[in-house]
Design a protein around this motif. Structure first.
Motif, PDB file in Angstrom:
ATOM      1  N   MET A  59      74.774  12.010 -68.376  1.00 47.37           N
ATOM      2  CA  MET A  59      75.306  11.497 -67.109  1.00 47.37           C
ATOM      3  C   MET A  59      74.756  12.309 -65.940  1.00 47.37           C
ATOM      4  N   LEU A  60      74.709  13.607 -66.079  1.00 48.53           N
ATOM      5  CA  LEU A  60      74.173  14.439 -65.001  1.00 48.53           C
ATOM      6  C   LEU A  60      72.701  14.136 -64.745  1.00 48.53           C
ATOM      7  N   GLN A  61      71.934  13.944 -65.804  1.00 48.79           N
ATOM      8  CA  GLN A  61      70.516  13.602 -65.643  1.00 48.79           C
ATOM      9  C   GLN A  61      70.363  12.245 -64.957  1.00 48.79           C
ATOM     10  N   THR A  62      71.182  11.291 -65.366  1.00 45.50           N
ATOM     11  CA  THR A  62      71.142   9.958 -64.768  1.00 45.50           C
ATOM     12  C   THR A  62      71.493  10.016 -63.292  1.00 45.50           C
ATOM     13  N   LEU A  63      72.507  10.789 -62.958  1.00 45.33           N
ATOM     14  CA  LEU A  63      72.901  10.937 -61.548  1.00 45.33           C
ATOM     15  C   LEU A  63      71.787  11.604 -60.750  1.00 45.33           C
ATOM     16  N   GLU A  64      71.236  12.677 -61.298  1.00 47.00           N
ATOM     17  CA  GLU A  64      70.175  13.397 -60.609  1.00 47.00           C
ATOM     18  C   GLU A  64      68.988  12.469 -60.338  1.00 47.00           C
ATOM     19  N   GLU A  65      68.587  11.705 -61.344  1.00 46.79           N
ATOM     20  CA  GLU A  65      67.459  10.789 -61.180  1.00 46.79           C
ATOM     21  C   GLU A  65      67.782   9.687 -60.188  1.00 46.79           C
ATOM     22  N   GLY A  66      68.983   9.160 -60.254  1.00 51.61           N
ATOM     23  CA  GLY A  66      69.380   8.097 -59.338  1.00 51.61           C
ATOM     24  C   GLY A  66      69.465   8.543 -57.894  1.00 51.61           C
TER      25      GLY A  66
END
Length: 69
Positions: A59-66
């Motif tokens: 989730m953190l990676q997805t948020l960071e990328e988004g």
């Protein structure tokens, strides 16, 4: 007058199926209404508290990328 927003959101979605939860999330996002943001925050809190560290990392990676876009 105290209003427990977290409790109200949880009461409204407890027992919902995955399809119903998806509909709720999609509707909240598509409506673009600011008043829907606290409810999404409560759902995110439920996810976070019930996710293991690997799921949280995804989730953190997805948020960071988004947020880079």
């Amino acid at each position: 007058m105290n209003f427990n927003l977290r409790g109200a959101v949880l009461h409204n979605v407890t027992g919902h199926s995955q399809s119903q939860l998806q509909d709720t999330i999609v509707d909240a996002i598509q409506s673009g209404e600011e008043k829907m943001l606290p409810g999404l925050g409560v759902l995110f809190e439920v996810f976070w508290k019930n996710a293991d560290s690997k799921e949280q990392q995804v989730m953190l990676q997805t948020l960071e990328e988004g947020l880079r876009r």
